[in-house]
Scaffold this active site. Structure first.
Site, PDB file in Angstrom:
ATOM      1  N   HIS A 150      42.890 -24.091  30.582  1.00  0.00           N
ATOM      2  CA  HIS A 150      42.030 -23.045  30.305  1.00  0.00           C
ATOM      3  C   HIS A 150      41.206 -22.768  31.526  1.00  0.00           C
ATOM      4  CE1 HIS A 150      40.402 -19.956  27.954  1.00  0.00           C
ATOM      5  NE2 HIS A 150      40.040 -20.724  26.852  1.00  0.00           N
ATOM      6  N   ASP A 175      44.031 -17.757  30.426  1.00  0.00           N
ATOM      7  CA  ASP A 175      43.269 -17.276  29.294  1.00  0.00           C
ATOM      8  C   ASP A 175      43.913 -17.125  28.188  1.00  0.00           C
ATOM      9  OD1 ASP A 175      41.006 -17.008  31.096  1.00  0.00           O
ATOM     10  OD2 ASP A 175      41.577 -14.902  31.718  1.00  0.00           O
TER      11      ASP A 175
END
Length: 422
Positions: free
Chosen positions: A392, A396
């Site tokens: 992450h 995204d």
């Protein structure tokens, strides 16, 4: 007769030590030139170490589970002639598979690069050294809990927890860190030490989960048309005399590559030291293979340049080599994205752990007939799920979702794959 001290040869660029997984000889054995003496596991692979000369084994240095260091004595041989004891020196020939793999291994950062001389003398694996360096810790300041004071990954993690995110600081003293409680044993219990591949898997999984904030995205695929296409192509291959059998992995690899070309940041490695995303120009697809020793990721190099049949043959070859412990270092390195599948044991879905330093891994799950709604009608279709785990820090959720839907597009309409390959 003369004594010949054989020192562990180079195992690849940046590899300075390995775990002694298995001895193939013992004191008193008579060995031939090129006969396998031992198996040594590095951070990348298990390599066999052959004898450079024929002779009788006087002694072996180290026991299974110990760390063997490059250019340190491995085996002492008694040989014919008057060769001096130092003849082995640093010029001993490296194992063929390790020598051949040196260019691929060059991607790995040499352990303790730029560290102090004191830190370079600390007992630690290359992965542990790199982990400490990336977080600005001096190994010499970290108390080691392993054999002979060896600094382990757990020690580095504990030091980071004690020192917070501050860089280039002295690690917290041992008494400031929470002690790891010992696990007691019952009379009927068995203790199984982590060794060899299982130990490396444990280290790599801890590194991946500790370093990367994982998240997962799951979606289902209607693979009915894919099942039909595979059946037709296998029939055509058989009719042409080609005994290649297409399973679903070649189609999944091709669909994944088509999606990676649209979302190139998933075809990447993350450089922890530089805090940079390295977007790869090649498509080297890792495939997770279950072996008797544990999970191994073999890499299909330049998969975008291969046909479906070529991918099928290459994945079959790599899978067999993995199970027979015959993979070369270059077949285990250089991956840009990994696919993991347990076939019919794949379950509904899972959240696979990313193969560090890659930034994404896709799980492929059980293909089976399920009710589905098509044009407002409930029909029986061939369905399966895909699960994508991403780092992450650099990927995204919206990108991950779009990527998965791009893969699904090619699997649900597999004829598009031939346009993508054109």
């Amino acid at each position: 007769m003369a004594t010949f001290e054989f020192k562990l040869p180079d195992l690849g660029e940046g590899v300075m030590e390995g775990e002694l997984v298995k001895w193939h000889v013992k004191a008193g054995d008579v060995v031939k030139e090129d006969q396998v003496l031992a198996e040594v596991m590095t951070d990348k692979a298990t390599v066999t170490v052959p004898s450079p000369k024929a002779g009788r084994v006087v002694s072996t240095h180290g026991k299974e589970g110990d760390i063997a260091k490059v250019h340190h004595p491995l085996v002492t041989l008694e040989i014919d002639g008057a060769a001096p004891a130092q003849a082995a020196g640093h010029g001993a020939a490296a194992p063929a598979q390790a020598a051949a793999a040196a260019p691929a291994q060059a991607q790995a950062t040499a352990p303790a690069a730029g560290a102090s001389a004191q830190a370079s003398k600390v007992l630690a694996t290359p992965v542990t050294r790199r982990m400490a360096r990336e977080h600005g810790l001096d190994l010499a300041t970290i108390p080691g809990s392993g054999p002979q004071g060896r600094v382990t990954k757990a020690d580095v993690v504990a030091a980071l927890e004690g020192g917070g995110e501050q860089k280039n600081v002295v690690a917290a003293p041992a008494q400031a860190r929470p002690a790891v409680p010992a696990v007691s044993s019952g009379r009927a219990d068995e203790r199984v030490p982590l060794r060899g591949l299982r130990k490396k898997i444990a280290e790599k999984m801890v590194r991946s989960k500790f370093t990367m904030p994982h998240f997962a995205f799951v979606e289902e695929v209607d693979a009915t048309d894919l099942v039909a296409l595979r059946t037709r192509l296998n029939a055509q291959l058989a009719a042409s005399g080609d005994n290649t059998k297409l399973n679903y992995l070649p189609f999944i690899i091709k669909a994944t590559i088509a999606a990676l070309k649209k979302f190139p940041h998933l075809n990447a490695n993350f450089d922890e030291a530089a805090q940079e995303l390295v977007v790869r120009g090649e498509y080297n697809i890792g495939m997770a293979v279950a072996t008797p020793d544990g999970l191994t990721v073999a890499v299909v190099k330049d998969a975008d340049r291969l046909t479906l049949a070529e991918i099928a043959r290459e994945t079959a070859r790599l899978g067999a080599a993995a199970k027979e412990r015959k993979l070369k270092l270059e077949e285990l390195t250089g991956g840009t994205f990994t696919i993991t599948s347990l076939g019919q044991s794949g379950g509904l879905f899972a959240t696979p752990i990313i193969n560090h330093p890659e930034v994404g891994i896709m799980g492929v799950h059980k293909l089976k007939k399920r009710p589905a709604v098509v044009k407002d009608q409930i029909v029986i279709r061939d369905m399966m799920n895909l699960s994508l785990s991403c780092d992450h820090r650099v990927i995204d959720g919206s990108v991950a979702a779009d990527f998965v839907y791009e893969v699904i597009k090619y699997l649900e309409k597999p004829d598009l794959l031939f346009l993508a390959m054109a």
